[in-house]
Scaffold this motif. Structure first.
Motif, PDB file in Angstrom:
ATOM      1  N   GLU A   1      -7.336   3.964   2.771  1.00 41.79           N
ATOM      2  CA  GLU A   1      -7.567   3.205   1.540  1.00 41.79           C
ATOM      3  C   GLU A   1      -8.988   3.424   1.047  1.00 41.79           C
ATOM      4  O   GLU A   1      -9.889   3.808   1.806  1.00 41.79           O
ATOM      5  CB  GLU A   1      -7.299   1.714   1.766  1.00 41.79           C
TER       6      GLU A   1
ATOM      7  N   PHE B   1       0.831  -1.209   0.000  1.00 36.12           N
ATOM      8  CA  PHE B   1       0.000   0.000   0.000  1.00 36.12           C
ATOM      9  C   PHE B   1       0.862   1.254   0.000  1.00 36.12           C
ATOM     10  O   PHE B   1       0.608   2.205  -0.748  1.00 36.12           O
ATOM     11  CB  PHE B   1      -0.928   0.012   1.220  1.00 36.12           C
ATOM     12  N   ALA B   2       1.889   1.292   0.857  1.00 34.76           N
ATOM     13  CA  ALA B   2       2.735   2.489   0.953  1.00 34.76           C
ATOM     14  C   ALA B   2       3.473   2.752  -0.348  1.00 34.76           C
ATOM     15  O   ALA B   2       3.599   3.907  -0.783  1.00 34.76           O
ATOM     16  CB  ALA B   2       3.721   2.341   2.107  1.00 34.76           C
TER      17      ALA B   2
ATOM     18  N   GLU C   1      -2.632   7.496   5.233  1.00 30.29           N
ATOM     19  CA  GLU C   1      -3.498   7.579   4.056  1.00 30.29           C
ATOM     20  C   GLU C   1      -4.570   6.515   4.185  1.00 30.29           C
ATOM     21  O   GLU C   1      -4.282   5.367   4.541  1.00 30.29           O
ATOM     22  CB  GLU C   1      -2.694   7.391   2.769  1.00 30.29           C
TER      23      GLU C   1
ATOM     24  N   HIS D   1      -3.793   3.453   6.861  1.00 33.32           N
ATOM     25  CA  HIS D   1      -2.400   3.027   6.699  1.00 33.32           C
ATOM     26  C   HIS D   1      -1.425   4.154   7.045  1.00 33.32           C
ATOM     27  O   HIS D   1      -1.555   5.285   6.556  1.00 33.32           O
ATOM     28  CB  HIS D   1      -2.155   2.576   5.255  1.00 33.32           C
TER      29      HIS D   1
ATOM     30  N   VAL E   1       1.732   5.240   6.122  1.00 36.34           N
ATOM     31  CA  VAL E   1       2.653   4.963   5.023  1.00 36.34           C
ATOM     32  C   VAL E   1       4.030   5.561   5.253  1.00 36.34           C
ATOM     33  O   VAL E   1       5.001   5.178   4.589  1.00 36.34           O
ATOM     34  CB  VAL E   1       2.074   5.467   3.687  1.00 36.34           C
TER      35      VAL E   1
ATOM     36  N   SER F   1       1.055   4.304  -2.670  1.00 34.22           N
ATOM     37  CA  SER F   1       0.192   5.334  -2.086  1.00 34.22           C
ATOM     38  C   SER F   1       0.216   6.621  -2.910  1.00 34.22           C
ATOM     39  O   SER F   1       1.217   6.969  -3.548  1.00 34.22           O
ATOM     40  CB  SER F   1       0.622   5.634  -0.653  1.00 34.22           C
TER      41      SER F   1
END
Length: 588
Positions: A533, A475-476, A531, A515, A517, A479
């Motif tokens: 999702e 995810f990071a 951040e 998250h 990040v 992002s």
């Protein structure tokens, strides 16, 4: 020093009234000198006894601006950094408290060898030594010793507290020499009476006071609502003993970004070049070319500000909204981001406490107006702040943005309230709160940082530039905020806080979709960027990205907010550009 020459000093003083715009005149003058390829630095002198601005209320003094080295300084230093694109230090802000502390420390050590310590010469010498030391220190701009140092004298000529600094500058003009000292006096030409006649007497009186203190202005910068009427420039020239070409009309114009253009059109560069013999300075051709490019980009930026662009509304939900200067860097960051994506930003100021149920009971009209403004906004921003007042309103703003998929940017406290709201609403922890406001709360989502000194206030927070590292998770890596930063691994931003997200809750928050990040590089346990999702744009940072915004280089988190709020984020991230045909890319 450029070409072996001594640094040249431009002193900017103010008369008639306070808040007349000395900082903008100083910044604009510095920008014009930079367009010649000169290296410029700035000093702000604040005549208050505080050591720095860190303990001052934003509602009393405006924003506290934070520098890379952790210095908490006057907001005008933010203008200098933005206009001059330099990195200043705490030494670029002089206060009466700093000077007196330095002199008293010397007296206690016996440095004065038994002499009686007095305002003159000891305080005035300390001021001159400080100014000369900073003026000869290489800047972040090419690592060169400044060609010019601009010194803004805070306050108004005639103020008791400013007297030692005026006297110091009177002496300083002889220390550095006539060709290295120029005084710009900023004054007011008010419009009085039904016929709207411009009056020169206040400026005449102000200049007379300044001359009585031993300083003679080389340039008059006269603030007025309208350009000079016929004969006003000549009248000021005659009674203030300056040449007509040295009298400048700084009238209201489309924006503050037009002030450098206004001054250049009236010949400011020619006057300064002649007065300070700037033509004798040897500037490398490549730096002169950079200056010419800078001017072309600045004119394009100002031109956009004057164009009829589509408008994007951002609701700023804060605690100090009754004084816009409390959030001046946030305002500038929004403007810079908007103009770089071909939009105009309309800021809808919302006092956070007006969103709360308590206001509904006391003043239903205020409550409904606040909610109406927030519901109508294209994006929501919750800035930093201290104290409990309005926090629940900020939590409600974060909740509205999350649930209704409205672009959201949280800064410092704005990040912390987003975490509190998510813990309450999504993670099923209704008792979640910050230890700053509820020390014994059921779920401390935000806690006091263990290394912070609880016994004193000034300069004890986590301050200055710190590195944040993006996490090595799927995810990071993908992002939105990392992409906006250029897909880098680390970013360096400025901080000002005592509280942080509780690391013990992080795993549960991330499992639910919030998250973190970005984390600090020192421990990896301090949450710096979050951040959400499955949201168009829900980003928050523990640091203050607004401190590093530049007209020609907007802050990435703010850029993302404006892109998302104007419906351009996906196209931008896909490399398709923004707005209606950007003719010139505004980068340095």
């Amino acid at each position: 020093m450029a070409g072996g020459k001594q640094t040249k000093y431009i002193i900017v003083s103010g008369g008639v009234i306070s808040g007349i715009g000395k900082g903008i005149i100083a910044s604009s003058t510095g920008l014009l000198l930079k367009t010649l390829g000169l290296t410029v630095t700035s000093i702000k002198i604040d005549p208050y006894l505080n050591i720095d601005a860190g303990t001052l209320s934003p509602l009393d003094h405006g924003e506290v601006f934070v520098l890379d080295d952790g210095g908490e300084v006057d907001l005008d230093l933010g203008n200098y950094e933005r206009y001059l694109n330099v990195t200043l230090t705490r030494d670029n802000n002089i206060t009466t408290g700093k000077i007196y502390r330095e002199v008293i420390d010397k007296e206690r050590r016996g440095d004065y060898l038994g002499k009686t310590v007095q305002v003159v010469p000891h305080i005035t010498n300390a001021v001159q030594d400080w100014v000369e030391r900073v003026g000869s220190t290489p800047t972040s701009d090419h690592g060169r010793t400044p060609d010019v140092c601009i010194v803004e004298l805070g306050g108004t000529v005639g103020d008791i507290e400013s007297a030692p600094f005026i006297e110091a500058m009177r002496q300083f003009q002889f220390r550095v020499g006539h060709d290295n000292f120029c005084l710009i006096h900023v004054s007011l030409v008010p419009v009085v009476g039904a016929v709207g006649e411009q009056k020169t007497k206040p400026t005449q009186a102000s200049v007379r006071d300044l001359r009585g203190l031993g300083l003679s202005p080389d340039i008059l910068a006269c603030r007025s609502a309208q350009p000079f009427e016929e004969g006003i420039r000549e009248k000021l020239s005659m009674f203030c003993q300056v040449s007509p070409k040295q009298v400048f009309s700084v009238h209201d114009c489309e924006s503050l970004y037009h002030i450098p253009i206004l001054l250049r059109q009236q010949g400011m560069i020619d006057v300064l070049t002649e007065r300070l013999r700037l033509a004798q300075l040897q500037i490398p051709p490549e730096i002169v070319a950079e200056g010419e490019t800078l001017w072309a980009q600045w004119r394009e930026f100002a031109r956009r500000r004057a164009r009829d662009l589509d408008e994007t509304t951002i609701a700023v939900v804060g605690k100090y909204t009754y004084l816009a200067d409390s959030y001046i860097s946030v305002v500038k960051a929004l403007e810079h981001a908007a103009l770089n994506v071909n939009r105009k930003v309309k800021i809808s100021w919302i006092e956070a406490s007006n969103l709360e149920e308590a206001t509904m009971q006391k003043d239903p009209l205020k409550y409904h107006e606040a909610w109406q403004h927030m519901c109508a906004a294209d994006g929501i921003l919750v800035p930093g702040g201290f104290g409990e007042r309005g926090v629940e309103g900020m939590v409600l703003a974060a909740k509205w943005a999350r649930e209704h998929r409205v672009p959201y940017l949280g800064i410092c406290l704005g990040m912390q309230v987003a975490v509190i709201e998510f813990a309450r609403s999504v993670c099923g922890k209704p008792g979640a709160h910050s230890a700053e406001f509820r020390e014994g709360c059921e779920t401390p989502a935000v806690i006091f940082m263990p290394e912070i000194d609880r016994t004193t206030m000034g300069g004890t927070m986590r301050l200055g530039s710190r590195v944040t590292r993006f996490q090595d998770t799927p995810f990071a890596r993908a992002s939105t905020i990392r992409k906006l930063y250029g897909s880098v691994d680390e970013v360096s931003e400025r901080h000002r806080h005592r509280y942080e997200v509780n690391p013990e809750l992080v795993a549960e928050l991330e499992a639910a979709g919030l998250h973190f990040v970005g984390r600090d590089v020192e421990t990896g346990e301090r949450m710096e960027i979050l951040e959400l999702e499955a949201h168009p744009y829900f980003v928050a940072a523990q640091y203050h990205p607004e401190y590093l915004t530049r007209p020609l280089g907007p802050s990435p988190p703010f850029l993302g907010l404006l892109l998302a709020a104007s419906g351009q984020l996906d196209a931008y991230l896909a490399g398709e550009g923004v707005g209606r045909a950007v003719e010139t890319k505004l980068t340095l």
